[in-house]
Design a protein around this motif. Structure first.
Motif, mmCIF file in Angstrom:
data_model
loop_
_atom_site.group_PDB
_atom_site.id
_atom_site.type_symbol
_atom_site.label_atom_id
_atom_site.label_comp_id
_atom_site.label_asym_id
_atom_site.label_seq_id
_atom_site.Cartn_x
_atom_site.Cartn_y
_atom_site.Cartn_z
ATOM 1 N N GLU A 61 0.808 -1.200 -0.006
ATOM 2 C CA GLU A 61 -0.055 0.080 0.164
ATOM 3 C C GLU A 61 1.019 0.992 0.129
ATOM 4 O OE1 GLU A 61 -0.683 -2.611 1.826
ATOM 5 O OE2 GLU A 61 -2.254 -3.295 0.292
ATOM 6 N N ALA A 62 2.107 1.253 0.726
ATOM 7 C CA ALA A 62 2.823 2.308 0.829
ATOM 8 C C ALA A 62 3.365 2.770 -0.684
ATOM 9 C CB ALA A 62 3.850 2.158 1.694
ATOM 10 N N ILE A 63 3.711 1.502 -1.397
ATOM 11 C CA ILE A 63 4.339 1.853 -2.778
ATOM 12 C C ILE A 63 3.521 2.283 -3.603
ATOM 13 C CG2 ILE A 63 4.192 -0.374 -3.922
ATOM 14 C CD1 ILE A 63 7.184 -0.165 -4.694
ATOM 15 N N LEU A 64 1.953 1.854 -3.470
ATOM 16 C CA LEU A 64 0.993 2.380 -4.228
ATOM 17 C C LEU A 64 0.815 3.911 -4.181
ATOM 18 C CD1 LEU A 64 -1.508 -0.494 -4.197
ATOM 19 C CD2 LEU A 64 -0.009 0.113 -6.309
ATOM 20 N N PRO A 119 -6.519 2.151 -6.346
ATOM 21 C CA PRO A 119 -6.273 1.185 -5.184
ATOM 22 C C PRO A 119 -5.320 1.793 -3.962
ATOM 23 C CG PRO A 119 -4.697 0.829 -6.872
ATOM 24 C CD PRO A 119 -5.455 1.855 -7.444
ATOM 25 N N THR A 120 -5.317 3.073 -3.986
ATOM 26 C CA THR A 120 -4.375 3.548 -2.743
ATOM 27 C C THR A 120 -5.337 3.642 -1.585
ATOM 28 O OG1 THR A 120 -5.100 5.900 -3.266
ATOM 29 C CG2 THR A 120 -3.009 4.863 -4.469
ATOM 30 N N GLY A 121 -6.670 3.439 -1.699
ATOM 31 C CA GLY A 121 -7.509 3.568 -0.427
ATOM 32 C C GLY A 121 -7.630 4.879 0.054
ATOM 33 N N VAL A 122 -7.088 5.939 -0.490
ATOM 34 C CA VAL A 122 -7.351 7.407 -0.212
ATOM 35 C C VAL A 122 -7.852 8.283 -1.066
ATOM 36 C CG1 VAL A 122 -5.726 9.404 0.666
ATOM 37 C CG2 VAL A 122 -4.982 7.008 1.206
ATOM 38 N N ALA A 124 -8.668 10.992 -3.669
ATOM 39 C CA ALA A 124 -7.508 11.679 -4.598
ATOM 40 C C ALA A 124 -7.123 13.024 -4.140
ATOM 41 C CB ALA A 124 -8.309 11.877 -5.797
ATOM 42 N N ARG A 125 -7.786 13.715 -3.473
ATOM 43 C CA ARG A 125 -7.138 15.064 -2.820
ATOM 44 C C ARG A 125 -6.700 14.818 -1.450
ATOM 45 N NH1 ARG A 125 -12.380 18.759 -3.730
ATOM 46 N NH2 ARG A 125 -13.623 16.892 -2.916
ATOM 47 N N ASP A 126 -6.587 13.705 -0.903
ATOM 48 C CA ASP A 126 -6.174 13.695 0.375
ATOM 49 C C ASP A 126 -4.564 13.942 0.442
ATOM 50 O OD1 ASP A 126 -4.600 12.038 2.786
ATOM 51 O OD2 ASP A 126 -6.801 11.995 3.132
ATOM 52 N N HIS A 127 -4.056 14.527 1.371
ATOM 53 C CA HIS A 127 -2.665 14.978 1.632
ATOM 54 C C HIS A 127 -1.574 13.973 1.611
ATOM 55 C CE1 HIS A 127 -3.289 13.546 5.508
ATOM 56 N NE2 HIS A 127 -1.932 13.454 5.681
ATOM 57 N N LEU A 128 -2.090 12.641 1.845
ATOM 58 C CA LEU A 128 -1.172 11.629 1.734
ATOM 59 C C LEU A 128 -0.730 11.317 0.355
ATOM 60 C CD1 LEU A 128 -2.893 9.044 4.024
ATOM 61 C CD2 LEU A 128 -0.728 10.276 4.506
ATOM 62 N N LEU A 129 -1.665 11.795 -0.783
ATOM 63 C CA LEU A 129 -1.193 11.537 -2.136
ATOM 64 C C LEU A 129 -0.553 12.910 -2.790
ATOM 65 C CD1 LEU A 129 -4.009 9.443 -3.392
ATOM 66 C CD2 LEU A 129 -1.913 8.794 -2.566
ATOM 67 N N ARG A 130 -0.644 13.765 -1.824
ATOM 68 C CA ARG A 130 -0.018 15.019 -2.462
ATOM 69 C C ARG A 130 1.502 15.238 -3.057
ATOM 70 N NH1 ARG A 130 -2.308 20.045 -2.717
ATOM 71 N NH2 ARG A 130 -0.778 21.833 -2.799
ATOM 72 N N GLY A 131 1.618 15.340 -4.084
ATOM 73 C CA GLY A 131 2.837 15.511 -4.711
ATOM 74 C C GLY A 131 3.760 16.632 -4.580
ATOM 75 N N ASP A 132 5.007 16.890 -5.542
ATOM 76 C CA ASP A 132 5.709 17.818 -5.315
ATOM 77 C C ASP A 132 5.498 18.670 -6.564
ATOM 78 O OD1 ASP A 132 7.793 19.867 -5.011
ATOM 79 O OD2 ASP A 132 9.281 18.597 -5.865
ATOM 80 N N TYR A 133 4.557 19.714 -6.122
ATOM 81 C CA TYR A 133 3.646 20.357 -7.446
ATOM 82 C C TYR A 133 4.263 21.881 -7.818
ATOM 83 C CZ TYR A 133 -0.181 17.376 -6.006
ATOM 84 O OH TYR A 133 -0.957 16.179 -6.065
#
Length: 218
Positions: A61-64, A119-122, A124-133
């Protein structure tokens, strides 16, 4: 020439093991689906001991989630670049440009796109998926800002958050239909015309909703 298997071992630069593992996981997702690979398999692809993986990613899950963050970073960069090419353009042209960038990214990076929104379980706007924008503006925020400029330019009273979600749903839905083969078009030109028509139709609906709000408050 046959396409190389995701299982083929790959070399990586010292100190860049996380990136190499992400590349391996991305290839495995493309080959087997998000639920069909393991960190151990990614380690074999890269050519390292599986224990080395767990120093960077605690589980699959962490790598996803890391794959999703990288995908959102790249999508944000593509949308920012599309907007930057039109510094003086009307807001509607900017919206069209970033909408095209969104759909083209999905077509060019199908496995990453599926992971980003699947399949990340989060959320799409959650901070856990926030990239380097770029400028710290993510894909949804980029679309929302462009739409806010359009609302102001059109003097439309529609609710920005609701309108942004509506626009996002339309562009994203079209990207998914094309990505999954539920909608097949003969070429990229036809795809681009459909994206433009979808956005124009959505904006017309938002404008009408804003007019209704203004009339109700008159």
């Amino acid at each position: 020439m046959s396409k190389p298997s995701a299982r083929r071992r790959r070399s990586y630069h010292h100190g860049d093991l996380p990136s190499a593992l992400l590349d391996a996981a991305d290839a495995l997702v493309a080959e087997k689906g998000a639920s069909g690979f393991s960190l151990r398999e990614a380690a074999r692809v890269v050519g390292v001991d599986p224990a080395a993986c767990y120093r960077h990613f605690r589980d699959r899950e962490a790598i996803l989630q890391a794959l999703a963050r990288r995908g959102f970073t790249r999508l944000a960069a593509a949308m920012a670049a599309a907007a930057a090419e039109l510094p003086e353009a009307p807001p509607e042209r900017v919206l069209l440009a970033i909408g095209h960038a969104y759909v083209r990214f999905a077509a060019a990076h199908p496995s990453a796109f599926r992971v980003m929104f699947g399949p990340t379980g989060v959320d799409a706007r959650d901070h856990l998926l926030r990239g380097d924008y770029p400028d710290d503006v993510g894909p949804y925020e980029r679309m929302q800002r462009a739409l806010g400029a359009w609302l102001a330019d059109a003097r439309c009273d529609a609710d920005l958050e609701q309108a942004s979600l509506t626009l996002w749903a339309g562009v994203h839905g079209l990207a998914c239909l094309l990505l999954e083969g539920a909608l097949r078009l003969p070429d990229d030109e036809r795809r681009d015309r459909l994206v433009a028509a979808s956005i124009a139709t959505t904006l017309a609906g938002i404008r009408a909703a804003g007019a209704g709000i203004r009339a109700a408050g008159a």
